[in-house]
Scaffold this active site. Structure first.
Site, PDB file in Angstrom:
ATOM      1  N   ASN A   8     -40.218  -3.780 -18.276  1.00  0.00           N
ATOM      2  CA  ASN A   8     -40.042  -4.552 -17.058  1.00  0.00           C
ATOM      3  C   ASN A   8     -39.786  -3.876 -15.877  1.00  0.00           C
ATOM      4  OD1 ASN A   8     -37.920  -5.235 -18.183  1.00  0.00           O
ATOM      5  ND2 ASN A   8     -38.185  -7.450 -17.741  1.00  0.00           N
ATOM      6  N   CYS A   9     -38.745  -3.029 -16.546  1.00  0.00           N
ATOM      7  CA  CYS A   9     -38.384  -1.960 -15.299  1.00  0.00           C
ATOM      8  C   CYS A   9     -38.806  -1.615 -14.625  1.00  0.00           C
ATOM      9  CB  CYS A   9     -37.588  -0.652 -15.774  1.00  0.00           C
ATOM     10  SG  CYS A   9     -37.064   0.416 -15.273  1.00  0.00           S
ATOM     11  N   ASN A  10     -39.295  -1.374 -13.786  1.00  0.00           N
ATOM     12  CA  ASN A  10     -40.093  -1.937 -12.157  1.00  0.00           C
ATOM     13  C   ASN A  10     -40.196   0.468 -11.731  1.00  0.00           C
ATOM     14  OD1 ASN A  10     -39.729  -3.162 -11.065  1.00  0.00           O
ATOM     15  ND2 ASN A  10     -39.163  -3.383  -9.625  1.00  0.00           N
TER      16      ASN A  10
END
Length: 115
Positions: A8-10
């Site tokens: 979920n890290c951009n």
């Protein structure tokens, strides 16, 4: 090729998207689920420097107590903290043939390395 990070890290999302759009199909290693070893962290620190592997700009680092933050003065202590707080690892880390070649995501850097 293996991309290490958190799904979920951009920044990880941007890197994975760029790689896929440019014809690569990297394996993904979610170190929140699969963990990370001291050996792997040492290899990354040897390649990039421990200061680059430890993400002091991130939320995880900022939430650590000042005592823990002040304890980190070298690669050994950085790895001790990262093993306990793997969200503080700068991400993604990209390895090719078992060797760390990139940390974080910069499109221009990826173009140079992969084109």
């Amino acid at each position: 090729m293996i991309v290490y990070g958190i799904p979920n890290c951009n920044t990880v999302k941007k890197a994975r998207t760029w790689l896929e759009e440019n014809g690569f199909n990297p394996e993904f290693h979610d170190f929140k689920k699969k963990g990370i070893t001291a050996e792997k962290l040492n290899a990354w620190c040897d390649a990039f420097g421990w200061e680059a592997v430890l993400n002091k700009k991130g939320t995880t680092w900022k939430k650590l107590s000042s005592d823990v933050q002040q304890m980190v003065t070298d690669q050994k202590t950085a790895i001790e903290v990262l093993l306990q707080n793997n969200s503080a690892i700068k991400r993604p880390v990209v390895e090719v043939d078992g060797k760390p070649i990139l940390i974080s995501f910069n499109e221009d850097q990826y173009k140079v390395v992969f084109k």
